[in-house]
Design an enzyme around this catalytic site. Structure first.
Site, PDB file in Angstrom:
ATOM      1  N   ASP A 150      -8.295  19.045 -14.842  1.00  0.00           N
ATOM      2  CA  ASP A 150      -8.466  17.745 -14.766  1.00  0.00           C
ATOM      3  C   ASP A 150      -8.324  17.638 -16.037  1.00  0.00           C
ATOM      4  OD1 ASP A 150     -10.043  15.648 -15.833  1.00  0.00           O
ATOM      5  OD2 ASP A 150     -11.854  15.591 -14.389  1.00  0.00           O
ATOM      6  N   LYS A 166     -10.196   5.964 -18.843  1.00  0.00           N
ATOM      7  CA  LYS A 166     -10.500   6.659 -19.648  1.00  0.00           C
ATOM      8  C   LYS A 166      -9.367   6.650 -20.520  1.00  0.00           C
ATOM      9  CE  LYS A 166     -13.828   8.100 -17.858  1.00  0.00           C
ATOM     10  NZ  LYS A 166     -14.606   8.859 -16.901  1.00  0.00           N
ATOM     11  N   ARG A 201       0.588  -1.446   0.214  1.00  0.00           N
ATOM     12  CA  ARG A 201      -0.007  -0.233   0.614  1.00  0.00           C
ATOM     13  C   ARG A 201       0.574   1.470   0.011  1.00  0.00           C
ATOM     14  NH1 ARG A 201      -1.917   1.842   4.632  1.00  0.00           N
ATOM     15  NH2 ARG A 201      -1.842   0.365   5.701  1.00  0.00           N
TER      16      ARG A 201
HETATM   17  C1  LIG Z   1     -14.423   9.837 -15.453  1.00  0.00           C
HETATM   18  C2  LIG Z   1     -13.702  11.079 -15.080  1.00  0.00           C
HETATM   19  C3  LIG Z   1     -13.901  11.298 -14.264  1.00  0.00           C
HETATM   20  C4  LIG Z   1     -13.590  10.137 -12.816  1.00  0.00           C
HETATM   21  O1  LIG Z   1     -12.947   9.396 -12.702  1.00  0.00           O
HETATM   22  P1  LIG Z   1     -13.019   7.783 -12.378  1.00  0.00           P
HETATM   23  O2  LIG Z   1     -11.990   7.178 -13.138  1.00  0.00           O
HETATM   24  O3  LIG Z   1     -14.369   7.287 -13.161  1.00  0.00           O
HETATM   25  O4  LIG Z   1     -13.691   7.918 -10.879  1.00  0.00           O
HETATM   26  C5  LIG Z   1     -12.952  12.612 -13.716  1.00  0.00           C
HETATM   27  N1  LIG Z   1     -13.273  13.696 -14.857  1.00  0.00           N
HETATM   28  C6  LIG Z   1     -13.687  13.427 -15.768  1.00  0.00           C
HETATM   29  C7  LIG Z   1     -13.525  14.130 -17.330  1.00  0.00           C
HETATM   30  C8  LIG Z   1     -13.956  12.212 -16.449  1.00  0.00           C
HETATM   31  O5  LIG Z   1     -14.583  11.443 -17.505  1.00  0.00           O
END
Ligand SMILES: *Cc1c(COP(=O)(O)O)cnc(C)c1O
Length: 374
Positions: free
Chosen positions: A171, A196, A47
């Protein structure tokens, strides 16, 4: 070195004491200690640190050109670590159309914890300036935004944040470092849902924070990672480092296919409006063109019709999958408002596509038949 080269070789730059060409998976949760006991810097417990995570973090750091990176078990866990590295009563500014999961995170968990937040239109710099107060410590940027693809000026917002004693966190899930480099534009932190495009095959959940400096703030994020415990498994880290080797070429394909589909949709009589930052008609095109080197694989569009008609169109696809999320090699689409549920501000006639890497002509044929009246 260029991005294509770095994506392939970065993982092997660290924690690599053997002749492997590709890294092995280290599943052991514990490590044998020296006879004299634990010494600083030894592998100890998974961890806290393990070779696969160290290698994956190296990949993230190299790709975003940061000084430090922390990998998490999901994108929201990464966002959560950034917020928890602030103090209760600190104030943040965050886009009104921020990713719905992060809106939920702020409203349901961080506000009760003490965080103050204003969700605002961040395409207007003056509007951001007007919302800054003495407690503002962080400005959250998501560009292109989800699902309306509004474009925020990373350079200008970072400058505004710094002038007011705050930091900017971007982000960068949708553009990836292949299409947008926030740290080079002045941002302090980058977060990702690596679920993603980094993963790229709709089969791994993950998140990351990359920092411009390995400073006190980053150490706090590291503490949330290790002590908070939302860490990815060695297998997931291994898979993500593996997927990243093809990220630059996958992004080129996503960019190209999405541009083709966006142009097709723009000329279709059933379509009222297309949101794609690569189109000259897009409201944020000029800034997108300045800060992005490719416009990504995501398109949203409004159909000339009702919510039910939008749902019907999505239901008629034969090739494009009906699913939420994004970033896979396979194309998927959804009626976004149904997916976001309660609190959604997405127009009810909006369809969002994650354009995959199939041949563009096959995708165009499927769109054509799904949008036709028969
Ligand atoms: C999917 C997504 C997230 C969240 O990610 P998870 O892996 O589902 O927790 C955050 N920001 C954006 C722009 C996303 O498309």
């Amino acid at each position: 070195m260029r991005k294509e080269t770095k994506a392939i070789h970065a993982a092997m730059e660290v924690a690599n004491n053997n002749p492997d060409i590709v890294p092995p998976v280290h599943r052991s949760t514990v490590y044998e200690l020296d006879k004299k006991g634990r010494t600083e810097g030894d592998w100890h417990y998974t961890r806290l640190e393990n070779p696969n995570r160290v290698q994956w973090e190296q990949v993230l750091k190299v790709m975003e050109e940061g000084k430090a990176a922390a990998a998490f078990s999901s994108g929201v866990a990464a966002a959560s670590a950034v917020f928890r590295a602030l103090e209760p009563d600190d104030h943040i500014i965050i886009p009104e159309d921020v990713y719905a999961g992060n809106r939920k995170l702020v409203n349901k968990l961080m506000k009760p914890w003490g965080l103050q937040a204003d969700f605002i239109d961040m395409t207007d710099l003056q509007n951001i300036a007007d919302h800054i107060n003495k407690d503002t410590k962080l400005i959250w940027v998501e560009t292109p935004s989800n699902p309306l693809m509004s474009i925020m000026d990373i350079e200008a917002i970072s400058e505004l944040a710094h002038d007011n004693g705050a930091i900017a966190c971007v982000d960068n899930t949708w553009p990836t470092p292949i299409n947008q480099m926030p740290l080079k534009l002045g941002a302090d932190l980058v977060v990702h849902s690596t679920t993603k495009y980094f993963g790229g095959h709709s089969d791994i959940l993950g998140g990351a924070v990359i920092a411009k400096e390995q400073d006190e703030r980053f150490e706090k994020i590291r503490l949330v990672q290790r002590v908070g415990g939302a860490v990815p498994s060695p297998d997931d880290c291994w898979m993500l480092a593996r997927s990243t080797r093809t990220l630059p070429y996958r992004m080129k394909g996503h960019n190209e296919n999405a541009t083709t589909l966006a142009r097709f949709l723009q000329n279709h009589p059933k379509v009222e409006k297309v949101f794609y930052p690569g189109l000259g008609t897009h409201a944020g095109h000029e800034i997108a063109d300045k800060q992005m080197s490719g416009f990504g694989g995501m398109i949203s569009f409004l159909i000339d019709g009702t919510a039910d008609e939008a749902i019907d169109i999505v239901g008629q696809s034969k090739l494009i999958g009906r699913a939420t999320s994004l970033g896979g090699v396979e194309s998927t689409w959804e009626h976004r408002r149904s997916s976001e549920g309660e609190g959604s501000i997405t127009p009810e006639n909006l369809i969002r596509i994650s354009v995959g890497l199939e041949h563009a002509d096959d995708l165009l044929e499927d769109l054509e038949q799904a949008l036709s009246d028969e």
